[in-house]
Design an enzyme around this catalytic site. Structure first.
Site: not given
Length: 287
Positions: A33, A153, A186, A210
């Protein structure tokens, strides 16, 4: 009035969009996505988002159903058809699953037709419009318990969901994650930056985080304005002692953090380098 969505070559009310329960995206989270922001009809980072999506589809061996012009056409149609409902600050969610397979099996057929779904949703106005009104975030700090392919992702976001919900339950806006070496990876929905003595730093890209498009654009915009930025390993201790901490994402842009696990960041307010970075990003994001 309801927003219009896109599902397998058809525009229809979002409430009427339906897929088969045998879709591998539903059963296995087997898909990719993207979330792409737009302001006043102008799309931010389209080429970079497309490149990341193409990389993810290749990694999962899913055929890309459209070329870039096709994807842009879908996005523009959703922005135009939902403008009255959503206004000028809009995110577009793009979702491609491997498709529907009548037999539930971890192994997948090679000839499946991907399921394509997209919808538009309201996002906050750009921070740059009123930086003085931006509220700093309070976040938690937690050991990263997710899988080891976070650079893709994927729609398989359960690990992120559980970390985010734990932070939310504790009254925090987000959770910043660290690995077994106490190195920052992250946040659950964002990339992480810190500022030390005027120098902006962010963890280097690897399989633990990511490759955020806003992260990429922020780095490029800082370099463009001669603001020093480095990609280096950042420990949890270093983050707790930083002068400033930021989170970046398509919907957050650059969000200042004022508290980490109850420890005040800097003077407890959005810092001066954040303001410079916000201006630099705003000047660069449509380029």
């Amino acid at each position: 009035m309801t927003t219009l969505a896109f599902l397998n070559n058809q525009y229809l009310p979002l409430s009427e969009a339906k897929i088969s329960p045998m879709d591998r995206g539903f059963l296995f989270g087997d898909g990719i996505y993207e979330v792409i922001p737009s302001f006043d009809g102008r799309i931010v980072g389209f080429s970079a988002h497309m490149q990341r999506m193409e990389n993810g589809l290749r990694a999962l061996e899913i055929d890309n159903p459209y070329d870039r012009d096709g994807w842009k056409s879908i996005m523009q149609a959703l922005l135009e058809r939902n403008n009255q409902e959503l206004g000028d600050s809009v995110g577009v969610y793009l979702h491609i699953s491997r498709g529907m397979q009548l037999t539930r099996s971890h192994g997948y057929s090679e000839d499946l037709t991907p399921t394509v779904f997209a919808f538009a949703f309201k996002i906050p106005p750009s921070h740059s419009s009123q930086p003085e009104k931006v509220q700093g975030l309070s976040v938690s700090l937690a050991k990263d318990l997710r899988w080891q392919r976070c650079h893709i992702k994927s729609t398989s976001l359960l690990g992120n969901v559980l970390h985010f919900q734990e932070a939310k339950r504790g009254g925090k806006h987000e959770s910043i994650l660290f690995n077994s070496q106490k190195e920052i990876t992250e946040a659950t929905t964002s990339n992480v930056f810190i500022v030390e003595q005027g120098i902006v730093r962010t963890p280097p890209l690897d399989n633990q985080l990511l490759p955020g498009i806003t992260r990429k654009l922020v780095i490029e915009s800082l370099i463009n304005e001669n603001i020093q930025v480095e990609e280096v390993v950042i420990t949890a201790e270093r983050l707790l002692n930083a002068d400033e901490v930021w989170l970046t994402s398509s919907s957050k842009e650059i969000a200042p953090v004022i508290s980490v696990d109850g420890n005040q960041v800097g003077n407890g307010e959005p810092g001066p380098v954040w303001r410079k970075a916000l201006l630099a990003y705003d000047l660069y994001k449509f380029s």
